[in-house]
Design a protein around this motif. Sequence first.
Motif, PDB file in Angstrom:
ATOM      1  N   ILE A 118       0.824  -1.120   0.012  1.00  0.00           N
ATOM      2  CA  ILE A 118      -0.025   0.055  -0.030  1.00  0.00           C
ATOM      3  C   ILE A 118       0.843   1.178   0.130  1.00  0.00           C
ATOM      4  N   THR A 119       0.800   2.042  -0.923  1.00  0.00           N
ATOM      5  CA  THR A 119       1.261   3.284  -1.020  1.00  0.00           C
ATOM      6  C   THR A 119       0.853   4.554  -0.199  1.00  0.00           C
ATOM      7  N   GLU A 120       1.810   5.567  -0.179  1.00  0.00           N
ATOM      8  CA  GLU A 120       1.363   6.743   0.675  1.00  0.00           C
ATOM      9  C   GLU A 120       0.061   7.509  -0.194  1.00  0.00           C
ATOM     10  N   GLU A 121       0.136   7.293  -1.440  1.00  0.00           N
ATOM     11  CA  GLU A 121      -1.021   7.784  -2.172  1.00  0.00           C
ATOM     12  C   GLU A 121      -2.264   6.935  -1.997  1.00  0.00           C
ATOM     13  N   ASP A 122      -2.226   5.761  -1.976  1.00  0.00           N
ATOM     14  CA  ASP A 122      -3.163   4.904  -1.494  1.00  0.00           C
ATOM     15  C   ASP A 122      -3.765   5.351  -0.155  1.00  0.00           C
ATOM     16  N   THR A 177      -9.142  10.429   2.461  1.00  0.00           N
ATOM     17  CA  THR A 177     -10.173  11.435   1.552  1.00  0.00           C
ATOM     18  C   THR A 177     -11.381  10.770   1.353  1.00  0.00           C
ATOM     19  N   GLU A 178     -11.417   9.466   0.933  1.00  0.00           N
ATOM     20  CA  GLU A 178     -12.685   8.784   0.863  1.00  0.00           C
ATOM     21  C   GLU A 178     -13.451   8.426   2.218  1.00  0.00           C
ATOM     22  N   LEU A 179     -12.746   8.340   3.535  1.00  0.00           N
ATOM     23  CA  LEU A 179     -13.523   8.127   4.438  1.00  0.00           C
ATOM     24  C   LEU A 179     -14.033   9.366   4.990  1.00  0.00           C
ATOM     25  N   ALA A 180     -13.278  10.876   4.771  1.00  0.00           N
ATOM     26  CA  ALA A 180     -13.808  11.927   5.347  1.00  0.00           C
ATOM     27  C   ALA A 180     -14.703  12.447   4.425  1.00  0.00           C
ATOM     28  N   GLY A 181     -14.754  12.127   3.163  1.00  0.00           N
ATOM     29  CA  GLY A 181     -15.769  12.484   2.122  1.00  0.00           C
ATOM     30  C   GLY A 181     -17.202  12.190   2.871  1.00  0.00           C
ATOM     31  N   SER A 189      -2.487  11.038  14.736  1.00  0.00           N
ATOM     32  CA  SER A 189      -2.877  10.853  12.969  1.00  0.00           C
ATOM     33  C   SER A 189      -2.116   9.617  12.638  1.00  0.00           C
ATOM     34  N   GLU A 190      -1.206   8.899  13.397  1.00  0.00           N
ATOM     35  CA  GLU A 190      -0.641   7.658  12.894  1.00  0.00           C
ATOM     36  C   GLU A 190      -1.834   6.626  13.072  1.00  0.00           C
ATOM     37  N   THR A 191      -2.356   6.838  14.288  1.00  0.00           N
ATOM     38  CA  THR A 191      -3.641   5.774  14.353  1.00  0.00           C
ATOM     39  C   THR A 191      -4.560   5.899  13.298  1.00  0.00           C
ATOM     40  N   ILE A 192      -4.902   7.130  12.500  1.00  0.00           N
ATOM     41  CA  ILE A 192      -5.871   7.047  11.587  1.00  0.00           C
ATOM     42  C   ILE A 192      -5.432   6.534  10.224  1.00  0.00           C
ATOM     43  N   ARG A 193      -4.023   6.689  10.122  1.00  0.00           N
ATOM     44  CA  ARG A 193      -3.267   6.007   8.985  1.00  0.00           C
ATOM     45  C   ARG A 193      -3.518   4.824   9.060  1.00  0.00           C
ATOM     46  N   ASN A 194      -3.036   4.244  10.235  1.00  0.00           N
ATOM     47  CA  ASN A 194      -2.932   2.655  10.361  1.00  0.00           C
ATOM     48  C   ASN A 194      -4.503   2.226  10.497  1.00  0.00           C
ATOM     49  N   PHE A 195      -5.527   2.815  10.687  1.00  0.00           N
ATOM     50  CA  PHE A 195      -6.894   2.390  10.697  1.00  0.00           C
ATOM     51  C   PHE A 195      -7.221   2.102   9.331  1.00  0.00           C
ATOM     52  N   ILE A 196      -6.640   2.932   8.302  1.00  0.00           N
ATOM     53  CA  ILE A 196      -6.984   2.774   7.020  1.00  0.00           C
ATOM     54  C   ILE A 196      -6.488   1.532   6.276  1.00  0.00           C
ATOM     55  N   VAL A 197      -5.132   1.425   6.509  1.00  0.00           N
ATOM     56  CA  VAL A 197      -4.322   0.103   5.688  1.00  0.00           C
ATOM     57  C   VAL A 197      -4.822  -0.841   5.497  1.00  0.00           C
ATOM     58  N   PRO A 198      -5.386  -1.570   6.679  1.00  0.00           N
ATOM     59  CA  PRO A 198      -5.536  -3.090   6.241  1.00  0.00           C
ATOM     60  C   PRO A 198      -6.968  -3.143   5.658  1.00  0.00           C
ATOM     61  N   LEU A 258      -7.845  -1.161   2.950  1.00  0.00           N
ATOM     62  CA  LEU A 258      -7.075  -1.316   1.561  1.00  0.00           C
ATOM     63  C   LEU A 258      -6.377  -2.491   1.267  1.00  0.00           C
ATOM     64  N   VAL A 259      -5.777  -3.248   2.106  1.00  0.00           N
ATOM     65  CA  VAL A 259      -4.872  -4.464   1.866  1.00  0.00           C
ATOM     66  C   VAL A 259      -5.919  -5.599   1.739  1.00  0.00           C
ATOM     67  N   TRP A 260      -6.927  -5.530   2.541  1.00  0.00           N
ATOM     68  CA  TRP A 260      -8.113  -6.603   2.482  1.00  0.00           C
ATOM     69  C   TRP A 260      -8.707  -6.748   1.090  1.00  0.00           C
ATOM     70  N   ARG A 261      -9.009  -5.267   0.748  1.00  0.00           N
ATOM     71  CA  ARG A 261      -9.781  -5.151  -0.551  1.00  0.00           C
ATOM     72  C   ARG A 261      -8.992  -5.793  -1.794  1.00  0.00           C
ATOM     73  N   GLU A 262      -7.650  -5.753  -1.787  1.00  0.00           N
ATOM     74  CA  GLU A 262      -6.870  -6.271  -2.782  1.00  0.00           C
ATOM     75  C   GLU A 262      -6.771  -7.832  -2.616  1.00  0.00           C
ATOM     76  N   VAL A 263      -6.610  -8.111  -1.128  1.00  0.00           N
ATOM     77  CA  VAL A 263      -6.627  -9.803  -1.130  1.00  0.00           C
ATOM     78  C   VAL A 263      -7.954 -10.424  -1.469  1.00  0.00           C
ATOM     79  N   VAL A 264      -9.010  -9.837  -1.243  1.00  0.00           N
ATOM     80  CA  VAL A 264     -10.304 -10.215  -1.627  1.00  0.00           C
ATOM     81  C   VAL A 264     -10.364 -10.458  -3.060  1.00  0.00           C
ATOM     82  N   ARG A 265     -10.142  -9.321  -3.875  1.00  0.00           N
ATOM     83  CA  ARG A 265     -10.186  -9.207  -5.254  1.00  0.00           C
ATOM     84  C   ARG A 265      -9.181 -10.403  -5.675  1.00  0.00           C
ATOM     85  N   GLY A 266      -7.835 -10.328  -5.088  1.00  0.00           N
ATOM     86  CA  GLY A 266      -7.237 -11.239  -5.919  1.00  0.00           C
ATOM     87  C   GLY A 266      -7.422 -12.866  -5.712  1.00  0.00           C
TER      88      GLY A 266
END
Length: 403
Positions: A82-86, A92-96, A116-125, A127-135
Amino acid sequence: MRKILLLSATLLALTPALAPAQGLFSPAITVNGDSITPYELGQRETLLRAFGTPGNLSSLAEQQLIEDRLKVQAGRAMGITITEEDIAGGITELAGRANMTGEEFVANLGGDGVDSETIRNFIVPGLVWREVVRGRFAANASVSEAEIDRALSLAGTGGGLRVLLSEIILPARPEVPGEVDQAQALAARITKVRSAGAFSEFASNYSATPSREVGGRLPWTPLNQLPPILHPIVMGLATNEVSEPIEIPNGIALFQLRGLEETTALTPEYAAIEYAQFYLPGGRTTENLAEAARISGTTDTCDDLYGVAKGMDPARLERTTLPPAQIPNDIGIELAKLDAGETSVALTRGDNLVLLMMCGRTAAISEDVNRDEVAAQLRNQRLGSYADSYLGQLESDARIERK
């Protein structure tokens, strides 16, 4: 902020913990060797509190963080990064969804004690799981034209809203001296409640429905499955707020909103609901309740009730089909809890205990539903089912140790 968590249940996750330190940063739990620290548990609990999440937040935070580790580990095994851009896009998606910018979202949560690190970390899995499930499962989630046709026959315009309610039904029978006044006075006290625990205590002590055994708590229910009279009432409640008393035959109903969320599930509008009422003379006696239980145990459909009523006064069995808006409120409230063939004995009519059975719901056919949208919803539902099963398997196979 309360709606954020309800609209983003798939993004509940954290990245693997940093190297353990002392105190707050020592491992409290390990999941296949990846640690979860007391600091992370506390931050997740603070985040859930900021979102207005009901329930035992400590237990919920622990379960979510365990699942977070499993999701990230599954992604790591598949080489997903997962990249910084991701991450920025996820914030942004969650805030919207809360009508905020990413910066406003982070600042708002920071004011509630979430770093702020907790918020970043809240997002990551998520995003990861979405790709796992798709794959893993995308190839198995195809949808046939026949399945789309069937879904279209059930799809309505109710929107994918479901609610988590608790209920209290107070007996208020005019023929019982003083009961109506007592119920009204008690209802006025209950409407001031602002905690799930206090409402559940009232339900356990005073409610006349079987749900009193679980503190009045009802499962997640599609909004449009509730009686129409409840729609604006429920939508006007904040989390843990209690409705104004609702008068029903021989009773007063109160509801507490514990949760509200949008779903991707197709939620049909119903053109009509069919139900049956079998009357047992003598009211709510032990004998009648036992007889109702026997009948419920030996019948699977409303048609079976004709065999039960054979040779009796025909007036003891009524079978009715009505649009939802025309169903009496007390019956509608009970029917909302039932699937076809299920029964309730919460109601009385005069000196009769009512065995109420749901016969079936007739969905209204919507001509506005887009086939591509329906196909996407069906795929998402199928992927969600695969994902839940896979996550359960990962947790079952995991080595989870609490320090």
